[in-house]
Design an enzyme around this catalytic site. Structure first.
Site, short mmCIF file in Angstrom:
data_model
loop_
_atom_site.label_atom_id
_atom_site.label_comp_id
_atom_site.label_asym_id
_atom_site.label_seq_id
_atom_site.Cartn_x
_atom_site.Cartn_y
_atom_site.Cartn_z
N LYS A 68 12.33 -8.82 12.11
CA LYS A 68 11.07 -8.61 11.37
C LYS A 68 11.11 -8.17 10.46
O LYS A 68 10.11 -9.50 9.75
CB LYS A 68 10.77 -7.97 12.29
N ASN A 69 11.90 -7.53 9.90
CA ASN A 69 11.80 -6.66 8.49
C ASN A 69 12.53 -8.23 7.23
O ASN A 69 12.15 -7.67 6.07
CB ASN A 69 12.06 -5.52 8.12
N CYS A 72 1.92 0.14 9.89
CA CYS A 72 1.89 1.17 11.34
C CYS A 72 1.47 2.69 9.71
O CYS A 72 1.85 2.98 9.40
CB CYS A 72 3.19 1.82 11.60
N ARG A 102 2.51 6.77 2.75
CA ARG A 102 3.73 5.44 2.97
C ARG A 102 2.46 5.39 1.55
O ARG A 102 2.65 4.22 0.79
CB ARG A 102 2.87 4.41 3.58
N ASP A 136 13.23 3.48 12.91
CA ASP A 136 12.11 2.54 14.36
C ASP A 136 13.13 2.70 15.30
O ASP A 136 12.21 2.09 16.14
CB ASP A 136 12.17 0.84 13.20
N ARG A 154 3.35 -7.08 16.97
CA ARG A 154 3.44 -7.73 15.56
C ARG A 154 5.14 -7.82 15.31
O ARG A 154 4.94 -8.36 14.28
CB ARG A 154 2.88 -6.10 14.72
C1 UD1 Z 1 10.55 -0.17 6.02
C2 UD1 Z 1 9.87 -0.97 7.19
C3 UD1 Z 1 9.82 -0.03 8.48
C4 UD1 Z 1 10.93 1.09 8.57
C5 UD1 Z 1 10.82 2.26 7.23
C6 UD1 Z 1 12.50 2.63 6.91
C7 UD1 Z 1 9.19 -3.20 6.79
C8 UD1 Z 1 8.27 -3.85 6.81
N1 UD1 Z 1 9.00 -1.74 7.08
O1 UD1 Z 1 9.11 0.15 5.75
O2 UD1 Z 1 9.70 -0.49 9.34
O3 UD1 Z 1 10.17 2.71 8.80
O4 UD1 Z 1 11.59 0.72 5.49
O5 UD1 Z 1 13.96 2.53 7.20
O6 UD1 Z 1 10.53 -3.57 6.47
N2 UD1 Z 1 8.82 6.28 -0.42
C9 UD1 Z 1 8.39 6.24 -1.20
N3 UD1 Z 1 7.80 6.01 -2.60
C10 UD1 Z 1 7.64 4.77 -2.49
C11 UD1 Z 1 8.59 3.55 -1.21
C12 UD1 Z 1 8.61 4.87 -0.10
O7 UD1 Z 1 8.50 8.06 -1.64
O8 UD1 Z 1 7.84 3.98 -3.71
C13 UD1 Z 1 9.05 6.94 0.79
C14 UD1 Z 1 8.55 6.50 1.91
O9 UD1 Z 1 7.34 7.07 2.20
C15 UD1 Z 1 9.35 7.00 3.32
C16 UD1 Z 1 11.22 6.58 2.84
O10 UD1 Z 1 11.07 6.48 1.19
O11 UD1 Z 1 10.00 8.50 2.93
C17 UD1 Z 1 10.76 5.21 3.02
O12 UD1 Z 1 10.35 3.90 2.67
P1 UD1 Z 1 11.01 2.59 3.29
O13 UD1 Z 1 12.14 2.07 3.69
O14 UD1 Z 1 9.84 2.31 1.70
O15 UD1 Z 1 9.77 1.73 3.52
P2 UD1 Z 1 9.07 0.56 4.58
O16 UD1 Z 1 9.58 -0.21 3.06
O17 UD1 Z 1 7.83 1.03 3.91
#
Ligand code: UD1
Length: 439
Positions: free
Chosen positions: A22-23, A120, A125, A310, A403
């Site tokens: 998925k990701n 989610c 986020r 996850d 999803r």
């Molecule tokens: C992706 C996955 C999600 C998974 C996550 C962590 C997808 C579509 N989703 O989410 O299922 O749980 O990786 O493996 O691929 N953060 C910041 N600033 C940012 C971005 C992130 O502080 O600009 C923080 C977030 O709050 C969190 C951590 O970094 O604490 C990891 O987030 P991130 O790896 O970015 O998650 P997603 O890409 O949203």
């Protein structure tokens, strides 16, 4: 509303084939906007998040041709839009990965406008690291009224050094996509190393990009003028595979899980072995067997190659019946990501949450109840718990589960589970939340 009804307590036996990741899919589909030519994507998972993204691209002018259930040909040559059309706003607000449309439109057109992403709800986020990266590449990024507007100075991004303050999957992917056609060289430091990061890099490279280092913590990209068409096969889904492994651990039985990359599952296999679950690795399969009692263990989630956040809810569901106390600590998402614990408690689980940790006291057995899928992986945890529980479990809000899991009901039925998707009214619940919040 559709719900899953599970008559639990039956061990699982047989073989299950894992779908595409998925990701990876939700990154590769938006990245195809950058490509002038036909991208043939194979092993695409049949899930609602990919359906939505394909729909959005079609609306933007892409030609989308389904060759079979898991192969699609995408031609974005004639996509002209650098602004997401209003008709698509409701959809992009439901998917987390919609922020990749920004990186892709910016890379292709030098301008992008889209809604803030959905997905989610794990608490806050932020997307500050995405913005930091795109700004370093020369974009003026503004967020106003629930929208993101980004414009590249002089119409094209230019390569830059970017250091991510936080290891972020989304920011790493978004910056990689945007930098693929930027002028000059981009170096991104402290990047995420998840398998889908490597998959996206391989996809971009097979379309003519020059991306190196994916899978390490530094990615170097030499921008090319345009990307061309090609064929790409997505990797299998690490988390879907892990969910079936957890289900066998919880319900017992012996299952061969095929079309996997065992290396991607090592962190999950190690924890299951600590819990006295037998795991045998093959070239592209794992055999999972559990017929004795479970053993307690402690888990802390971390970015890859650490234990995946996850898989945290599904593993907590397994640990509910492991004698002793297991501690599950969330190390990726602030706010703990433990909303689903209240649902497991309805099934007789004994769990106390304190800040970023859940303390799970193993009970003799779980008992079927009516529970909600609070989000995608929390919903998967309810399926795992329901398969192990005595009696009938009804899971509401399964739209979240769909999803990210292709035909989860059919796949578990083929393993001997008594699970069905039925359409019946939900039970009244004063605490029911409004549904989609954030992915
Ligand atoms: C992706 C996955 C999600 C998974 C996550 C962590 C997808 C579509 N989703 O989410 O299922 O749980 O990786 O493996 O691929 N953060 C910041 N600033 C940012 C971005 C992130 O502080 O600009 C923080 C977030 O709050 C969190 C951590 O970094 O604490 C990891 O987030 P991130 O790896 O970015 O998650 P997603 O890409 O949203």
């Amino acid at each position: 509303m559709e719900k899953y009804v599970i008559h639990g307590g039956k061990p699982l036996h047989g073989q299950v084939d894992i779908s595409g990741a998925k990701n990876a899919a939700v990154a590769v589909i938006p990245a195809a906007i950058m490509v002038r030519g036909v991208c043939r994507l194979e092993n695409l998972p049949e899930i609602s998040d990919t359906d939505k993204l394909l729909h959005i691209l079609t609306y933007m002018g892409a030609q989308v041709r389904m060759i079979n259930r898991t192969t699609v040909e995408l031609d974005c040559t004639n996509v002209q839009m650098d602004t997401l059309p209003e008709e698509m706003w409701a959809m992009t607000r439901k998917i987390r990965a919609s922020y990749y449309l920004i990186g892709a439109m910016l890379g292709r057109f030098g301008r992008a406008r889209s809604t803030m992403p959905g997905g989610c709800n794990f608490g806050v986020r932020p997307i500050d690291q995405h913005i930091k990266g795109l700004t370093a590449l020369g974009a003026d990024v503004r967020m106003t009224g629930g929208f993101i507007n980004a414009t590249a100075k002089n119409g094209r991004l230019r390569g830059a050094m970017v250091y991510l303050d936080k290891v972020s999957v989304g920011a790493t992917i978004n910056i990689m996509i945007a930098a693929a056609t930027a002028e000059g060289r981009t170096v991104i430091e402290n990047v995420a190393r998840e398998p889908h990061i490597v998959d996206l890099a391989n996809f971009l490279n097979s379309m003519g990009a020059d991306v190196r280092g994916a899978g390490t913590d530094v990615i170097k990209i030499r921008g090319v003028k345009t990307l061309h068409g090609g064929t790409y096969t997505l990797i299998p889904d690490q988390i879907e595979a892990g969910t079936y492994m957890a289900a066998v651990a919880a319900a017992g039985g012996a299952v061969k899980i095929t079309n996997v990359i065992p290396k991607h599952l090592e962190c999950i296999s190690s924890k299951l072995r600590e819990m006295d679950v037998e795991i045998e690795d093959g070239d592209d399969y794992v055999l999972v067997r559990r017929d004795g009692p479970l053993h307690q263990t402690n888990i802390k989630t971390k970015p890859y190659p650490g234990f995946p956040t996850d898989m945290q809810p599904q593993m907590t569901a397994v640990l509910c019946c492991a004698p002793g106390v297991s501690v599950v600590t969330e190390g990726v998402w602030n706010g703990g990501r433990f909303k689903y614990v209240a649902e497991l408690k309805k099934m007789g689980a004994s769990i106390e949450v304190d800040d970023q940790s859940a303390f799970v006291q193993g009970v003799d057995h779980l008992t079927g109840a009516t529970v909600k899928a609070c989000d995608l992986r929390a919903g998967a945890a309810m399926v795992v718990a329901g398969l192990a529980a005595e009696g009938v479990t009804k899971i509401e809000d399964v739209v979240y589960i769909e999803r990210g899991y292709q035909d989860i009901v059919g796949k578990f039925r083929a393993l001997g589970a008594d699970i069905a998707c039925v359409d019946e009214p939900d039970e009244p619940d004063a605490e029911r939340s409004a549904g989609w919040v954030a992915g």
